[in-house]
Write a protein that holds these residues in place. Structure first.
Motif, PDB file in Angstrom:
ATOM      1  N   ASP A   1      38.029  13.891  24.694  1.00 12.70           N
ATOM      2  CA  ASP A   1      38.359  14.630  25.913  1.00 12.70           C
ATOM      3  C   ASP A   1      38.890  13.692  26.996  1.00 12.70           C
ATOM      4  OD1 ASP A   1      37.537  16.946  24.695  1.00 12.70           O
ATOM      5  OD2 ASP A   1      35.608  17.064  25.756  1.00 12.70           O
ATOM      6  N   ALA A   2      38.268  12.526  27.147  1.00 10.41           N
ATOM      7  CA  ALA A   2      38.724  11.566  28.159  1.00 10.41           C
ATOM      8  C   ALA A   2      40.124  11.057  27.826  1.00 10.41           C
ATOM      9  CB  ALA A   2      37.744  10.393  28.256  1.00 10.41           C
TER      10      ALA A   2
ATOM     11  N   ASP B   1      51.112  12.137  31.991  1.00  7.96           N
ATOM     12  CA  ASP B   1      52.261  13.051  31.913  1.00  7.96           C
ATOM     13  C   ASP B   1      52.561  13.689  33.261  1.00  7.96           C
ATOM     14  OD1 ASP B   1      52.614  12.536  29.245  1.00  7.96           O
ATOM     15  OD2 ASP B   1      51.546  14.355  28.564  1.00  7.96           O
ATOM     16  N   GLN B   2      51.527  14.133  33.960  1.00  8.72           N
ATOM     17  CA  GLN B   2      51.735  14.736  35.274  1.00  8.72           C
ATOM     18  C   GLN B   2      52.260  13.713  36.277  1.00  8.72           C
ATOM     19  OE1 GLN B   2      47.968  16.523  36.205  1.00  8.72           O
ATOM     20  NE2 GLN B   2      48.420  18.386  35.042  1.00  8.72           N
TER      21      GLN B   2
ATOM     22  N   ASN C   1      42.429  12.690  26.126  1.00 11.82           N
ATOM     23  CA  ASN C   1      43.345  13.802  26.409  1.00 11.82           C
ATOM     24  C   ASN C   1      43.590  13.939  27.901  1.00 11.82           C
ATOM     25  OD1 ASN C   1      43.665  14.466  23.733  1.00 11.82           O
ATOM     26  ND2 ASN C   1      42.008  15.977  23.741  1.00 11.82           N
ATOM     27  N   ARG C   2      42.533  13.784  28.695  1.00 15.46           N
ATOM     28  CA  ARG C   2      42.668  13.880  30.148  1.00 15.46           C
ATOM     29  C   ARG C   2      43.546  12.741  30.674  1.00 15.46           C
ATOM     30  NH1 ARG C   2      37.440  13.621  31.757  1.00 15.46           N
ATOM     31  NH2 ARG C   2      37.149  15.636  30.791  1.00 15.46           N
ATOM     32  N   ASP C   3      43.375  11.530  30.129  1.00 19.92           N
ATOM     33  CA  ASP C   3      44.216  10.404  30.556  1.00 19.92           C
ATOM     34  C   ASP C   3      45.685  10.661  30.208  1.00 19.92           C
ATOM     35  OD1 ASP C   3      42.028   9.071  31.539  1.00 19.92           O
ATOM     36  OD2 ASP C   3      41.796   7.742  29.796  1.00 19.92           O
ATOM     37  N   ARG C   4      45.941  11.212  29.025  1.00 23.55           N
ATOM     38  CA  ARG C   4      47.322  11.542  28.648  1.00 23.55           C
ATOM     39  C   ARG C   4      47.894  12.609  29.573  1.00 23.55           C
ATOM     40  NH1 ARG C   4      45.650  10.663  23.438  1.00 23.55           N
ATOM     41  NH2 ARG C   4      44.958  12.806  23.150  1.00 23.55           N
ATOM     42  N   LEU C   5      47.107  13.615  29.906  1.00 25.26           N
ATOM     43  CA  LEU C   5      47.558  14.670  30.804  1.00 25.26           C
ATOM     44  C   LEU C   5      47.883  14.112  32.182  1.00 25.26           C
ATOM     45  CD1 LEU C   5      47.978  17.723  31.334  1.00 25.26           C
ATOM     46  CD2 LEU C   5      45.559  17.809  31.999  1.00 25.26           C
ATOM     47  N   ILE C   6      47.028  13.245  32.695  1.00 24.23           N
ATOM     48  CA  ILE C   6      47.260  12.637  34.016  1.00 24.23           C
ATOM     49  C   ILE C   6      48.530  11.796  33.992  1.00 24.23           C
ATOM     50  CG2 ILE C   6      46.353  10.913  35.626  1.00 24.23           C
ATOM     51  CD1 ILE C   6      43.546  12.030  34.997  1.00 24.23           C
TER      52      ILE C   6
ATOM     53  N   ARG D   1      34.824  11.131  24.249  1.00 28.90           N
ATOM     54  CA  ARG D   1      35.898  10.133  24.253  1.00 28.90           C
ATOM     55  C   ARG D   1      37.247  10.786  24.001  1.00 28.90           C
ATOM     56  NH1 ARG D   1      33.662   4.774  21.107  1.00 28.90           N
ATOM     57  NH2 ARG D   1      32.407   3.997  22.843  1.00 28.90           N
TER      58      ARG D   1
END
Length: 137
Positions: A78-79, A88-89, A81-86, A76
């Motif tokens: 990791d998911a 931001d990008q 963090n990945r959502d935040r990264l997406i 959870r």
């Protein structure tokens, strides 16, 4: 005097019989109590053995459950963090392409405000409006 002795003997015999009956009752109760204690002790030992076996099984299940819960928490995180990264990008891409400008935001409804938009536009193919109404030429 003889009557008193005879009565005293009868009273003592009755009292002896009462004591013998009470002693027999006490022996029966003691025997029943010892039997109950033996049954209870057997049941406790059987339960201890069963719980010892089940306890080991439960400890194994507890360890597996704990490991699974830790894995779920890590996934959870990791998911998230990945959502935040997406996000931001996507924000950086929108900034790079100029999609976050006030002009773009103001033009979101430009189709509704078009000056050249004709309300009775006729299709050159079938002569109908976008809503499907037939328009006279």
């Amino acid at each position: 005097m003889w009557n008193q002795k005879a009565r005293r003997i009868r009273d003592l015999a009755a009292w002896k019989n009462t004591l013998v009956d009470r002693l027999d009752d006490a022996r029966e109760e003691l025997k029943a109590e010892r039997g109950a204690r033996a049954i209870i002790a057997r049941n406790f030992h059987a339960a201890d053995r069963a719980l010892g076996h089940e306890g080991a099984k439960n400890r194994g299940l507890t360890i597996r459950l704990d490991r699974a819960l830790r894995t779920i928490a890590r996934l959870r995180a990791d998911a998230a963090n990945r959502d935040r990264l997406i996000a931001d990008q996507q924000r950086q891409l929108d900034d790079l392409l100029g999609l976050n400008s006030p002009a773009v935001e103001a033009g979101a409804t430009w189709q509704e405000r078009r000056d050249d938009k004709r309300p009775m536009y006729r299709s050159p193919i079938d002569g109908t409006t976008p809503t499907g109404e037939a328009v006279a030429p």
